[in-house]
Design a protein around this motif. Sequence first.
Motif, PDB file in Angstrom:
ATOM      1  N   ALA A 218      -8.665  11.434  -3.626  1.00  0.00           N
ATOM      2  CA  ALA A 218      -8.477  10.219  -4.415  1.00  0.00           C
ATOM      3  C   ALA A 218      -8.572   8.965  -3.552  1.00  0.00           C
ATOM      4  CB  ALA A 218      -7.127  10.251  -5.124  1.00  0.00           C
ATOM      5  N   MET A 219      -8.566   9.155  -2.215  1.00  0.00           N
ATOM      6  CA  MET A 219      -8.458   8.008  -1.310  1.00  0.00           C
ATOM      7  C   MET A 219      -9.514   6.918  -1.530  1.00  0.00           C
ATOM      8  SD  MET A 219      -6.173   7.007   0.190  1.00  0.00           S
ATOM      9  CE  MET A 219      -4.795   7.105   1.186  1.00  0.00           C
ATOM     10  N   PRO A 220     -10.811   7.242  -1.707  1.00  0.00           N
ATOM     11  CA  PRO A 220     -11.774   6.151  -1.913  1.00  0.00           C
ATOM     12  C   PRO A 220     -11.397   5.262  -3.091  1.00  0.00           C
ATOM     13  CG  PRO A 220     -12.937   8.194  -1.519  1.00  0.00           C
ATOM     14  CD  PRO A 220     -11.480   8.547  -1.636  1.00  0.00           C
ATOM     15  N   GLY A 221     -10.991   5.876  -4.187  1.00  0.00           N
ATOM     16  CA  GLY A 221     -10.595   5.079  -5.348  1.00  0.00           C
ATOM     17  C   GLY A 221      -9.355   4.256  -5.062  1.00  0.00           C
ATOM     18  N   VAL A 222      -8.392   4.856  -4.360  1.00  0.00           N
ATOM     19  CA  VAL A 222      -7.159   4.139  -4.024  1.00  0.00           C
ATOM     20  C   VAL A 222      -7.480   2.934  -3.144  1.00  0.00           C
ATOM     21  CG1 VAL A 222      -4.959   4.308  -2.833  1.00  0.00           C
ATOM     22  CG2 VAL A 222      -5.767   6.223  -4.201  1.00  0.00           C
ATOM     23  N   LEU A 223      -8.346   3.172  -2.136  1.00  0.00           N
ATOM     24  CA  LEU A 223      -8.674   2.074  -1.218  1.00  0.00           C
ATOM     25  C   LEU A 223      -9.447   0.970  -1.936  1.00  0.00           C
ATOM     26  CD1 LEU A 223      -9.559   3.939   2.081  1.00  0.00           C
ATOM     27  CD2 LEU A 223      -7.541   2.606   1.535  1.00  0.00           C
TER      28      LEU A 223
ATOM     29  N   ALA B 113       2.791   5.688  -3.111  1.00  0.00           N
ATOM     30  CA  ALA B 113       3.894   6.628  -3.345  1.00  0.00           C
ATOM     31  C   ALA B 113       4.310   6.613  -4.814  1.00  0.00           C
ATOM     32  CB  ALA B 113       5.079   6.262  -2.447  1.00  0.00           C
ATOM     33  N   THR B 114       4.389   5.405  -5.403  1.00  0.00           N
ATOM     34  CA  THR B 114       4.747   5.315  -6.816  1.00  0.00           C
ATOM     35  C   THR B 114       3.708   6.021  -7.680  1.00  0.00           C
ATOM     36  OG1 THR B 114       5.714   3.172  -6.351  1.00  0.00           O
ATOM     37  CG2 THR B 114       5.343   3.709  -8.654  1.00  0.00           C
ATOM     38  N   ALA B 115       2.422   5.782  -7.374  1.00  0.00           N
ATOM     39  CA  ALA B 115       1.361   6.399  -8.161  1.00  0.00           C
ATOM     40  C   ALA B 115       1.438   7.917  -8.072  1.00  0.00           C
ATOM     41  CB  ALA B 115      -0.004   5.902  -7.676  1.00  0.00           C
ATOM     42  N   ILE B 116       1.672   8.432  -6.854  1.00  0.00           N
ATOM     43  CA  ILE B 116       1.767   9.884  -6.678  1.00  0.00           C
ATOM     44  C   ILE B 116       2.924  10.428  -7.508  1.00  0.00           C
ATOM     45  CG2 ILE B 116       2.385  11.698  -5.040  1.00  0.00           C
ATOM     46  CD1 ILE B 116       0.903  10.144  -2.907  1.00  0.00           C
ATOM     47  N   TYR B 117       4.064   9.739  -7.405  1.00  0.00           N
ATOM     48  CA  TYR B 117       5.235  10.226  -8.132  1.00  0.00           C
ATOM     49  C   TYR B 117       4.966  10.259  -9.625  1.00  0.00           C
ATOM     50  CZ  TYR B 117       9.906  10.584 -10.016  1.00  0.00           C
ATOM     51  OH  TYR B 117      10.995  10.991 -10.728  1.00  0.00           O
ATOM     52  N   LEU B 118       4.457   9.136 -10.154  1.00  0.00           N
ATOM     53  CA  LEU B 118       4.278   9.055 -11.607  1.00  0.00           C
ATOM     54  C   LEU B 118       3.219  10.038 -12.087  1.00  0.00           C
ATOM     55  CD1 LEU B 118       4.427   5.225 -12.251  1.00  0.00           C
ATOM     56  CD2 LEU B 118       6.143   6.939 -12.747  1.00  0.00           C
ATOM     57  N   GLU B 119       2.169  10.236 -11.276  1.00  0.00           N
ATOM     58  CA  GLU B 119       1.044  11.043 -11.741  1.00  0.00           C
ATOM     59  C   GLU B 119       1.297  12.535 -11.529  1.00  0.00           C
ATOM     60  OE1 GLU B 119      -1.863  10.947 -14.016  1.00  0.00           O
ATOM     61  OE2 GLU B 119      -1.193   9.013 -13.267  1.00  0.00           O
TER      62      GLU B 119
ATOM     63  N   LEU C  91       4.874  -7.835  -3.944  1.00  0.00           N
ATOM     64  CA  LEU C  91       5.438  -7.510  -5.258  1.00  0.00           C
ATOM     65  C   LEU C  91       4.423  -7.803  -6.355  1.00  0.00           C
ATOM     66  CD1 LEU C  91       9.088  -8.840  -4.945  1.00  0.00           C
ATOM     67  CD2 LEU C  91       8.213  -6.530  -4.634  1.00  0.00           C
ATOM     68  N   MET C  92       3.622  -8.867  -6.146  1.00  0.00           N
ATOM     69  CA  MET C  92       2.645  -9.244  -7.157  1.00  0.00           C
ATOM     70  C   MET C  92       1.483  -8.247  -7.230  1.00  0.00           C
ATOM     71  SD  MET C  92       0.621 -12.779  -7.363  1.00  0.00           S
ATOM     72  CE  MET C  92      -0.852 -11.959  -6.846  1.00  0.00           C
ATOM     73  N   THR C  93       1.014  -7.749  -6.071  1.00  0.00           N
ATOM     74  CA  THR C  93      -0.148  -6.847  -6.084  1.00  0.00           C
ATOM     75  C   THR C  93       0.255  -5.404  -6.336  1.00  0.00           C
ATOM     76  OG1 THR C  93       0.027  -6.946  -3.703  1.00  0.00           O
ATOM     77  CG2 THR C  93      -1.844  -8.059  -4.681  1.00  0.00           C
ATOM     78  N   LEU C  94       1.546  -5.116  -6.228  1.00  0.00           N
ATOM     79  CA  LEU C  94       1.999  -3.733  -6.386  1.00  0.00           C
ATOM     80  C   LEU C  94       1.480  -3.089  -7.683  1.00  0.00           C
ATOM     81  CD1 LEU C  94       3.640  -1.788  -4.743  1.00  0.00           C
ATOM     82  CD2 LEU C  94       5.684  -2.529  -5.931  1.00  0.00           C
ATOM     83  N   PRO C  95       1.634  -3.745  -8.851  1.00  0.00           N
ATOM     84  CA  PRO C  95       1.142  -3.107 -10.087  1.00  0.00           C
ATOM     85  C   PRO C  95      -0.359  -2.809 -10.035  1.00  0.00           C
ATOM     86  CG  PRO C  95       2.509  -5.001 -10.603  1.00  0.00           C
ATOM     87  CD  PRO C  95       2.312  -5.017  -9.132  1.00  0.00           C
ATOM     88  N   THR C  96      -1.146  -3.744  -9.471  1.00  0.00           N
ATOM     89  CA  THR C  96      -2.592  -3.519  -9.368  1.00  0.00           C
ATOM     90  C   THR C  96      -2.874  -2.247  -8.588  1.00  0.00           C
ATOM     91  OG1 THR C  96      -2.675  -5.910  -9.097  1.00  0.00           O
ATOM     92  CG2 THR C  96      -4.745  -4.708  -8.846  1.00  0.00           C
ATOM     93  N   ILE C  97      -2.206  -2.095  -7.450  1.00  0.00           N
ATOM     94  CA  ILE C  97      -2.458  -0.931  -6.596  1.00  0.00           C
ATOM     95  C   ILE C  97      -1.978   0.336  -7.298  1.00  0.00           C
ATOM     96  CG2 ILE C  97      -1.850   0.155  -4.411  1.00  0.00           C
ATOM     97  CD1 ILE C  97      -1.875  -2.531  -3.128  1.00  0.00           C
ATOM     98  N   ILE C  98      -0.818   0.270  -7.935  1.00  0.00           N
ATOM     99  CA  ILE C  98      -0.296   1.464  -8.612  1.00  0.00           C
ATOM    100  C   ILE C  98      -1.269   1.915  -9.699  1.00  0.00           C
ATOM    101  CG2 ILE C  98       1.531   2.346 -10.098  1.00  0.00           C
ATOM    102  CD1 ILE C  98       3.477   0.489  -8.689  1.00  0.00           C
TER     103      ILE C  98
ATOM    104  N   PHE D  62       0.818  -1.211   0.000  1.00  0.00           N
ATOM    105  CA  PHE D  62       0.000   0.000   0.000  1.00  0.00           C
ATOM    106  C   PHE D  62       0.857   1.269   0.000  1.00  0.00           C
ATOM    107  CE2 PHE D  62      -2.516   3.232   2.277  1.00  0.00           C
ATOM    108  CZ  PHE D  62      -3.494   3.417   1.313  1.00  0.00           C
ATOM    109  N   PRO D  63       1.774   1.442   0.963  1.00  0.00           N
ATOM    110  CA  PRO D  63       2.567   2.677   0.929  1.00  0.00           C
ATOM    111  C   PRO D  63       3.419   2.808  -0.331  1.00  0.00           C
ATOM    112  CG  PRO D  63       3.224   1.281   2.786  1.00  0.00           C
ATOM    113  CD  PRO D  63       2.085   0.614   2.133  1.00  0.00           C
ATOM    114  N   VAL D  64       4.079   1.713  -0.708  1.00  0.00           N
ATOM    115  CA  VAL D  64       4.940   1.795  -1.894  1.00  0.00           C
ATOM    116  C   VAL D  64       4.110   2.063  -3.147  1.00  0.00           C
ATOM    117  CG1 VAL D  64       6.553   0.528  -3.331  1.00  0.00           C
ATOM    118  CG2 VAL D  64       6.698   0.331  -0.862  1.00  0.00           C
ATOM    119  N   GLY D  65       2.964   1.378  -3.249  1.00  0.00           N
ATOM    120  CA  GLY D  65       2.117   1.553  -4.424  1.00  0.00           C
ATOM    121  C   GLY D  65       1.577   2.968  -4.532  1.00  0.00           C
TER     122      GLY D  65
END
Lengths: 459, 437
Positions: free
Chosen positions: B344-349, B239-245, B300-307, B234-237
């Motif tokens: 964005a939190m509801p969508g992220v969750l 953070a990555t999404a925030i950075y990329l977006e 590691l497997m779910t990371l892309p889904t969350i991102i 969750f935190p890594v995903g």
Amino acid sequence: MLLLLTLGLLLATGLAFQLGRRRAVAVVEGRASALHSRPVYHGSLVAIWSVLPAALLVLAFAVAQPTLVGSLVMGGAPAAVQELPEAQKGVFLADVRSVATGNIPSREPSPEVRAAADRYRVLTQVGHASLAVLVISLAAAGLGLSRRRIRADHRARASVERAIQGVLVASSTVAIATTVGIILSLVFEAARFFARVSPIEFLLGTSWSPQTALRADQVASSGAFGAVPVFTGTLLVTLIAMAVAAPIGLFSAIYLAEYAGPRVRAFVKPLLEILAGIPTVVYGFFAALSVAPLVRGFGESIGLDVAAESALAAGAVMGVMIIPFVSSLSDDVITAVPQSLRDGSLGLGATPSETIRRVVLPTALPGIVGSLLLAVSRAIGETMIVVMAAGLAANLTANPLEAVTTVTVQIVTLLVGDQEFDSAKTLAAFALGLVLFIVTLALNVIALMVVRRYREQVE
Amino acid sequence: MSAEQGAGTGSESPHTTEAARGRLAKRHAREKRFRAYGVAAIATAMAALALLLGSIALGGLPGFFQHTVELDVTFAPDLLDPDGTGEPSSLARGDHAGAVKRSLRERFPDASSRRDKRALYALVSRGAGIAVRDALARDPALLGQVAPVEVLLSDDADRYFKGEIEAAAAEQNRKLSDAQIGWLDALDAEDRVRNTFHTRLLTAGDSREPELAGIWGATVGSFLTLLVTLALSFPVGVATAIYLEEFAPRNRWTDFVEVNINNLAAVPSIVFGLLGLAVFLNFVGMPRSAPVVGGFVLALMTLPTIIIAARSAIASVPPSIREAALGVGASPTQVVFQHVLPLAMPGVLTGTILGMARALGETAPLLMIGMVAFIVDVPSGLTSPATVLPVQVFLWADSPERAFVAKTSAAILVLLSFLVLMNLAAVLLRNRFERRW
């Protein structure tokens, strides 16, 4: 001990934050508007400075400590132990560790092991004590220094935001690191395999029986590693799955996108998605327990000889699992076709189905091909259904009624169970994994490229 | 030509001639057929879904129930009180299974040969003594008395009462002998056999005996594994999404990261298992079968889904929000963390819950890192050996004992109900809190 330190560091974070914030407010005698950065940022900066270096130290220690203490213990061990071969030394050290951590060892420990275990315990304790001292002094130094630097015009916010940026960038590299990790681990282990079995034999040989090693000294104890039957088995199961999923998925997508009203759509689409949400182990159980006997019974009733673990049963169930992948991707692609094209065709007098077949589908074709390729890649990489419902024997056959094996089944059977990790047998699993990774990656890249080009063309 | 004109009586257009009408009818029939294909495809998919869920629900319901038998057990001090003190410590060490066996012998004195006795004992579960131990622990005064105790029947006896073993079948074709069936019928005639809800299935760890096995150990293992997965991904995903977006410059490196994440989302899950085996177990030396390693691999497997989910949630926050916040003097970091992310939190969750649901159902990568061992104890921590629910399903499905078939379906029902709950939570979250701009 490490847990305790982590908890302590968490507490220290809160404390440092409070100290920094109070200090910032005190520096300007309560007039927070005189500060360049709000007190929260001063507090955060102090917390970062006092805890981050200490936390890094704990992490480094946690990684290095077992190896370090291990080598120190081995260095101090009696000469008899020093002269043991490498593998035996490893066993000795494992025994020492289990005695030192209070686990019940598998056999009565020898006096050497006991002595070494005592030494191990002492060294670990010394290590932990010095770590605690270091961490506490590091945290205190960070706290003191950064707290001193708090001034009204100190740009704490800029520093904190730089740290946040650093965290964000570091997070975004985790995905890259994962890919690199996958490639490196697969390539390294596969290279070790190909040092024993030639790649040509692996890719072109037609006999696969890696489990034949009965004794270690047996001639050809590594078995045969010609993976062609495994590849053809995978291909057969994938073909069957696509034969089920492609028509059902495509026609569902066409109906949902072109004919169904909003209410039918809202009802059917989630139901189709359920198929994608069911765990694959459930499909595997269903395939092995319900579908395989059904297929077999039906085949026998019309006089066909069907294997108990036929490729047909596994492939058909896998096809059902893949339906939603095909249907939802194709649905997106079909709805993306501009309405003007449909209107033009309908206006010329074509029926809806003619419009779909002659106008919509040709336009959407690249996207549909992309979605089918993604589905194929899913089918190739799917594991549990075939592990539970397909066979283990590598038959080189195109008959869907016979049992075949797949790449994923072989990876699982080669690696499950306790094994040493440098036999050709276990390494073969990594070679198969490498092939699987390359094939699915290629399919995905092609599919994504095709879909993207299609989007550009439509938009 | 002239005939056509005659039939057309002059006013008819070429579109209403006999041949044209025929063509039109054909086209309309084709239209109907095409529609019917679509309906048939959807109906087939629905039928497959119904068949799958139906067969598992029907097969799994009996798994939640278990037959017990009420035996008159003599709480004989010579068996149950080895020290002769009557203290709880002594009572706990008694031969409880022996007491059950003795009561069976007393009830059926005709079983005299060694073989007959063994067949008689096989009617009750190997864990039948537990009921005697528990009864004695509840009421030590029972010592020396005769009291009725409900003990578990063995899996075969249970299947006989569930109708899965038929008395009509030839003796050599069924797991129970004629004598055993006679004894069971005699017990049943006295109204001693009851079918009760099998709480042990939900509260016990794994076992080789179907009637003793439960899924609590696997449930705890799943929970611990998902905890690690969530804490990492969750935190890594996000953070990555925030950075990329929000922050990443448009350059080739960013493109590379994006392509990489999309490809990672489509890598077969078993490859993540190979990664875990090679890196976490062999290279770093983490323990086998531990929830912490399983959590790492699934993270590691779910990371892309969350991102991907987090990115689309962040991207859907309108730029006016950002501009307004920047306009009143917020720094870019403040804009993101104080305005964009909360919106964005509801969508992220929602995306996170769906990713967790996928991780909960995942089996293959966990087989690679040894979470497939037979583990009786309920895991006590992140590094103790554990298994997870889907792997438990796999293990039971592989078991030769027929009675595990119903247990497997029952375990699947439990797993599916967890997944339904998670998906419901995601849907609720989306409907209640997600804003459409």
